[in-house]
Motif scaffolding. Structure first.
Motif, PDB file in Angstrom:
ATOM      1  N   THR A  69       0.831  -1.196   0.103  1.00 20.64           N
ATOM      2  CA  THR A  69      -0.154  -0.043  -0.018  1.00 20.64           C
ATOM      3  C   THR A  69       0.717   1.385  -0.001  1.00 20.64           C
ATOM      4  OG1 THR A  69      -0.114   0.268   2.379  1.00 20.64           O
ATOM      5  CG2 THR A  69      -1.704  -1.457   1.377  1.00 20.64           C
ATOM      6  N   CYS A 119      -9.028  -0.089  -0.039  1.00 18.73           N
ATOM      7  CA  CYS A 119      -9.288   0.912  -0.999  1.00 18.73           C
ATOM      8  C   CYS A 119     -10.107   2.126  -0.264  1.00 18.73           C
ATOM      9  CB  CYS A 119     -10.331   0.294  -1.991  1.00 18.73           C
ATOM     10  SG  CYS A 119      -9.390  -0.661  -3.391  1.00 18.73           S
ATOM     11  N   CYS A 149      -9.015   4.597  -5.395  1.00 21.93           N
ATOM     12  CA  CYS A 149      -8.267   2.993  -5.611  1.00 21.93           C
ATOM     13  C   CYS A 149      -9.277   2.101  -6.434  1.00 21.93           C
ATOM     14  CB  CYS A 149      -8.356   2.565  -4.253  1.00 21.93           C
ATOM     15  SG  CYS A 149      -7.969   0.726  -3.893  1.00 21.93           S
ATOM     16  N   THR A 154      -7.061  -4.418  -8.368  1.00 20.76           N
ATOM     17  CA  THR A 154      -6.360  -4.785  -7.495  1.00 20.76           C
ATOM     18  C   THR A 154      -6.846  -6.203  -7.162  1.00 20.76           C
ATOM     19  OG1 THR A 154      -6.114  -2.673  -6.559  1.00 20.76           O
ATOM     20  CG2 THR A 154      -5.877  -4.253  -5.015  1.00 20.76           C
ATOM     21  N   THR A 173      -3.756   2.160  -7.056  1.00 17.98           N
ATOM     22  CA  THR A 173      -4.355   3.691  -6.980  1.00 17.98           C
ATOM     23  C   THR A 173      -3.750   4.668  -7.886  1.00 17.98           C
ATOM     24  OG1 THR A 173      -2.287   4.331  -5.401  1.00 17.98           O
ATOM     25  CG2 THR A 173      -4.329   3.468  -4.433  1.00 17.98           C
TER      26      THR A 173
END
Length: 424
Positions: A69, A119, A149, A154, A173
């Protein structure tokens, strides 16, 4: 169990088929002898026992998944990260002495909820840049980019990585700019016009009134598609409101009055506004012509007369006024429309004043200056980028009164025949 043994013995002795040891192992749920699965000897074990050992090894060697992240690395390992395999099928089908490989596919039951949570954590709304305007100028607060996001992308990458041998997935992102950035605001606050007029800096009360009105005008913002009132912005020209007595034009005469000089500021604003492309919705000329602008380019304000401007732009227009020495300047700022604006004063005719009136007194002086009468028009001129004239719009048609001069001379110096009858 007894029934099963009876069947086996019956088959063996009946000669229906020959059951080898290997077939017997498979039938009874045992791994054939000599089999190694993933390097582990499992021959002769029950399939379930062998599968347990193989799966223990797979679990100990299971590659964790790492979610990257913007500010942390999250490791998902066994048992949160589980797996599926073909262990039992491989063990059942393994031939004597075979070395077989059990394939395992990683699974993550909380993938959807975890990705969704991340997210939500890292998504951020964009914040518009802001502009501040005051008599000292513009200040800007820079915009803050937003973060979106991509949940679907993802999650897709997570599932694809789990199916392969990869170990790391980055949270997808993307930054995005808000509708208003500092750059856009700076484009919207360019100088559209500037206009200046001059006055006698030795007239303290007049200078005070012009300066006070300019301070109150400065920092004004005309929002898109709204009207601006000079009188509302500056306030009443009264002693209680801070204004002093000076010369004003009243009923065709120059007389003493509170707030004298403010009309010069409104006139300066009038001309700056025309050059900025603003629409003048209300303006009125003085009853007498003034010296600081050509005829029909003045804008008189009073308790009953206002200067009103309309902003037809889709963005704000900002007004600044300043007094330096014997000059007052009004500037307009906003988003240029690609055109340039000018003004034109046209005198239709002039009327000469009658001969001045002469009266006797204690000293020689001009009591009232003679002024010619004027009929005039003013136009706004619009040009394109190349300087080509696009339009010439009539704004006003005005008349200025004639003023008869009044001069005083010393009594002893006044010829008897020139003394106006009835004057003492």
């Amino acid at each position: 169990m007894k029934k099963r043994k009876k069947i086996l013995l019956s088959l063996l002795f009946s000669g229906s088929f020959f059951l080898s040891c290997a077939a017997l192992c498979a039938f009874t749920g045992r791994v054939k002898s000599g089999v190694e699965a993933n390097g582990i000897p499992v021959g002769g074990m029950s399939v379930s026992e062998a599968a347990l050992k193989v799966r223990e090894q797979i679990a100990s060697e299971l590659t964790p998944l790492v979610l990257v992240t913007p500010d942390e690395r999250i490791t998902i390992a066994y048992p949160a990260l589980s797996f599926t395999d073909d262990c039992e099928r491989v063990l059942r089908n393994a031939k004597r002495g075979a070395k077989v490989s059990v394939k395992a596919a990683r699974q993550w039951a909380d993938a959807e909820s975890t990705v969704q949570s991340l997210c939500e954590k890292y998504a951020r709304s964009a914040v518009d840049a802001e502009v501040g305007f005051s008599p000292s100028g513009f200040t800007y607060r820079k915009e803050r980019a937003g973060v979106v996001c991509d949940y679907s992308e993802t999650l897709s990458r997570v599932l694809k990585t789990l199916q392969g041998e990869g170990s790391e997935v980055k949270l997808v992102t993307r930054n995005y700019l808000p509708e208003l950035t500092e750059e856009i605001l700076k484009e919207r606050t360019k100088r559209l016009s500037s206009f200046a007029t001059s006055f006698d800096a030795s007239n303290e009360n007049r200078v005070h009134n012009i300066r006070l009105a300019a301070e109150r005008l400065s920092g004004a913002t005309i929002e898109p598609h709204t009207e601006f009132s000079f009188n509302k912005r500056v306030g009443k020209r009264t002693a209680e409101n801070g204004f002093k007595e000076s010369v004003v034009i009243f009923d065709g005469e120059f007389v003493k009055g509170v707030g004298g000089g403010v009309c010069q500021l409104s006139t300066t604003l009038f001309n700056a506004a025309l050059r900025a492309g603003l629409t003048v919705t209300e303006s009125k000329n003085h009853s007498l012509s003034v010296s600081y602008v050509p005829p029909s380019l003045d804008a008189m304000v009073s308790e009953y007369s206002d200067l009103k401007l309309y902003n037809s732009y889709d963005t704000p227009v900002y007004i600044n006024a300043k007094v330096v020495g014997g000059s007052v300047t009004v500037e307009c700022f906003g988003l240029p429309d690609g055109l340039s604006y000018g003004t034109e004063s046209v005198v239709l005719y002039r009327l000469a004043p009658p001969p001045e009136t002469v009266v006797e007194g204690d000293e020689d002086k001009i009591l009232r200056a003679a002024k010619e009468g004027i009929a005039s028009e003013c136009y706004r001129l619009v040009y394109d980028k190349s300087g080509r004239l696009l339009s010439r719009e009539l704004l006003r048609r005005d008349n200025y009164a004639v003023v008869q001069g009044l001069r005083q001379i010393k009594k002893e110096a006044l010829p008897e025949e020139n003394i106006t009858e009835g004057q003492n």
